[in-house]
Design a protein around this motif. Structure first.
Motif, PDB file in Angstrom:
ATOM      1  N   PHE A 103       0.815  -1.203   0.000  1.00 51.93           N
ATOM      2  CA  PHE A 103       0.000   0.000   0.000  1.00 51.93           C
ATOM      3  C   PHE A 103       0.856   1.264   0.000  1.00 51.93           C
ATOM      4  O   PHE A 103       2.006   1.249   0.448  1.00 51.93           O
ATOM      5  CB  PHE A 103      -0.913   0.023   1.227  1.00 51.93           C
ATOM      6  N   ARG A 129      -8.097   0.780  -4.896  1.00 52.73           N
ATOM      7  CA  ARG A 129      -8.274   0.287  -3.522  1.00 52.73           C
ATOM      8  C   ARG A 129      -8.953  -1.070  -3.585  1.00 52.73           C
ATOM      9  O   ARG A 129     -10.099  -1.172  -3.992  1.00 52.73           O
ATOM     10  CB  ARG A 129      -9.122   1.253  -2.697  1.00 52.73           C
ATOM     11  N   GLY A 167      -5.757   2.573   2.208  1.00 53.53           N
ATOM     12  CA  GLY A 167      -5.753   1.296   1.502  1.00 53.53           C
ATOM     13  C   GLY A 167      -5.536   1.412   0.014  1.00 53.53           C
ATOM     14  O   GLY A 167      -5.928   0.524  -0.747  1.00 53.53           O
ATOM     15  N   ARG A 169      -3.364   1.116  -3.233  1.00 56.80           N
ATOM     16  CA  ARG A 169      -2.178   0.394  -3.676  1.00 56.80           C
ATOM     17  C   ARG A 169      -1.505   1.093  -4.853  1.00 56.80           C
ATOM     18  O   ARG A 169      -0.287   0.992  -5.024  1.00 56.80           O
ATOM     19  CB  ARG A 169      -2.541  -1.040  -4.082  1.00 56.80           C
TER      20      ARG A 169
END
Length: 290
Positions: A103, A129, A167, A169
């Motif tokens: 993340f 996410r 969250g 990435r």
């Protein structure tokens, strides 16, 4: 924040499934395997499948999210873990288990957004996410691509809620090509010790946590699968794909790749419009059989 999710049993099952693999082809999607309309004709799939076997496998390394990657992986079908979101996540397409993910810290995502607001860039901002992504843009800015459809939120970027930054990435920023290198350098100067910034498709920057690339994900995936990089070929068309070239023995750029990617490749195949991946596979298998 790195997270290795799969337990030993899942990893053992993957290794057992792939125990006969002696050669692996890793291909990008857009600009490489797909044509200029982001299509993969079935006849082309069948030609590539004819080159594959239990000993010769194919997998995908893409900037796209897993749901989009899976639609193409299922066409073969692919049973080797796939690399998605430019290396931020590796997924086993058979069990749909996440093997690995990393993340971007919330304050880093916020700093990227604050910079876009401050500079008033006319861009599309995609936040990946989990298995979802959202495109944020100001109302007067058009949607620049439909390659990977996403819900569109028309808003001033300063109004993106804090919870949307948790969250994440991968961040993708799409804007006019003439501003791309400028923004890339600005972000590297601002956050260079916290992010990796890579050119992806035309007019697109992919941003991941520091150390996250397709190359790092491929290295991790090969270790999990027990596959020797000496028997792996990676094919791509841009800077993000070129990060895989230092990991494997055989590196291939399609003819429509940028000059940097071509300079990093072992050889250049035909373009994505002229079955470049198929030609590369044939050459790879010939070289491995010598």
């Amino acid at each position: 924040m790195q997270e290795q999710i799969s337990n030993d049993k899942i990893l053992e099952d993957i290794r057992d499934r792939l125990k006969d693999v002696k050669k692996l082809i890793v291909t990008d999607l857009d600009g490489t395997l797909l044509n200029n309309n982001s299509e993969l004709p079935q006849e082309y799939v069948e030609e590539i499948k004819g080159m594959l076997s239990p000993e010769v496998k194919l997998t995908i390394a893409s900037g796209r999210g897993y749901p989009s990657v899976k639609t193409f992986a299922d066409r073969f079908p692919i049973d080797v873990p796939v690399i998605c979101e430019a290396g931020a996540v590796v997924v086993d397409p058979v069990t749909e288990e996440i093997i690995y993910q990393q993340f971007i810290e919330e304050d880093v995502v916020k700093a990227i957004i604050d910079h876009l607001v401050r500079k008033r860039y006319r861009c599309n901002l995609y936040l990946y996410r989990g298995n979802s992504m959202i495109c944020y843009k100001r109302p007067e800015v058009p949607v620049f691509t439909e390659k990977e459809p996403a819900p569109v939120v028309n808003t001033d970027l300063s109004d993106i809620p804090p919870e949307a930054m948790v969250g994440v990435r991968k961040v993708s920023i799409i804007l006019e090509e003439e501003y791309l290198n400028q923004l890339k350098e600005e972000l590297r100067e601002l956050l260079g010790d916290k992010i990796d910034v890579m050119r992806a498709d035309d007019g697109c920057l992919d941003i991941m946590a520091i150390g996250v690339t397709k190359g790092s994900a491929l290295q991790h995936m090969l270790q999990i699968c027990g596959i020797d990089p000496e028997h792996v070929m990676a094919i791509g068309d841009n800077e993000s794909d070129a990060t895989m070239f230092d990991v494997v023995k055989f590196s291939v750029a399609v003819a429509n790749a940028d000059d940097f990617t071509k300079s990093k490749a072992s050889f250049v195949t035909s373009s994505n419009e002229d079955k470049g991946v198929l030609l590369a596979i044939k050459r790879f298998l010939e070289a491995q059989n010598d």
